[in-house]
Design a protein around this motif. Structure first.
Motif: not given
Length: 248
Positions: A59-86
């Protein structure tokens, strides 16, 4: 990333409002904000999931794809990365960069410093042109000293982080301690505890609104319904239907 980094000016901070869906992002962009963040709580709540749940990764990736259609710079909150694997977190960062995101915000959840250092290095090795805002939760989900916040922040800076985020930090002397590390410092706006101008005076380079816009929006929705039911004036003047349609 250079354009986004240039917006982080100590003493003249970037105000970063946080969106959880496209319409909100479009409306904020229309107000002239040059950059937007996302809010993990808002994104998760909008899908009926707990904050930062791994199920909200896509959902986070899909939202980012939509927001980047706008004329703005987008920084994404990915919490803990949704994984313990770096490596998996680095894969996510690369995927977000491909959508057009210029930054990510990664929290430590007070995980061991060594683990978080490995995660930061993995992301920066994989996507060096992505602004990595390294968050420590010493003052958010814990009750730790500024010394612990500084210890973690220094380790994250040495690992290659581009910015430092200590949500919950408010004491002026403590803020100056973290600012003194030398990376752009991001703090969370805390109503009644800090002001935007006050944080600017302390050398903060970025002020995030976090989940505040989402929480304000759900409060406004409830207050609107209650006002109609009780025959009171509406609590605010919303944009018209046509205005919102035009944004889309």
């Amino acid at each position: 990333m250079d354009e986004f980094r240039a917006l982080h000016i100590p003493g003249s901070p970037l105000l970063l409002p946080n969106a959880w869906e496209f319409g909100v992002g479009a409306f904020l962009a229309a107000q002239g904000f040059r950059a937007l963040g996302t809010t993990s709580l808002g994104v998760s709540a909008a899908t009926g999931e707990p904050d930062g749940a791994p199920s909200t990764r896509d959902t986070t990736v899909a939202l980012t794809r939509r927001l980047t259609r706008l004329d703005v710079l987008v920084s994404v909150d990915i919490a803990d990365g949704f994984s313990a694997d770096p490596a998996a977190v680095a894969d996510l960062a690369a995927e977000l960069r491909e959508t057009g995101a210029v930054g990510v915000n990664v929290e430590d959840g007070l995980a061991p410093v060594g683990h978080q250092v490995s995660l930061i290095k993995a992301v920066k090795d994989r996507v060096p042109d992505l602004f990595l805002n390294a968050r420590t939760d010493t003052h958010w989900s814990g009750d730790h000293s500024v010394e612990e916040a500084a210890r973690r922040a220094n380790a994250y800076a040495d690992a290659g982080a581009d910015g430092l985020f200590v949500p919950g930090l408010a004491d002026p002397a403590d803020v100056e301690r973290i600012v003194g590390i030398g990376l752009p410092v991001n703090l969370l706006f805390l109503p009644g505890k800090v002001t935007f101008a006050g944080l600017a005076e302390l050398g903060v380079a970025r002020v995030s609104l976090g989940s505040l816009p989402y929480r304000a929006a759900i409060a406004a929705a409830a207050q609107t319904a209650l006002a109609v039911r009780d025959g009171r004036d509406l609590p605010l003047s919303p944009p018209s239907y046509a205005d919102v349609v035009a944004l889309l």
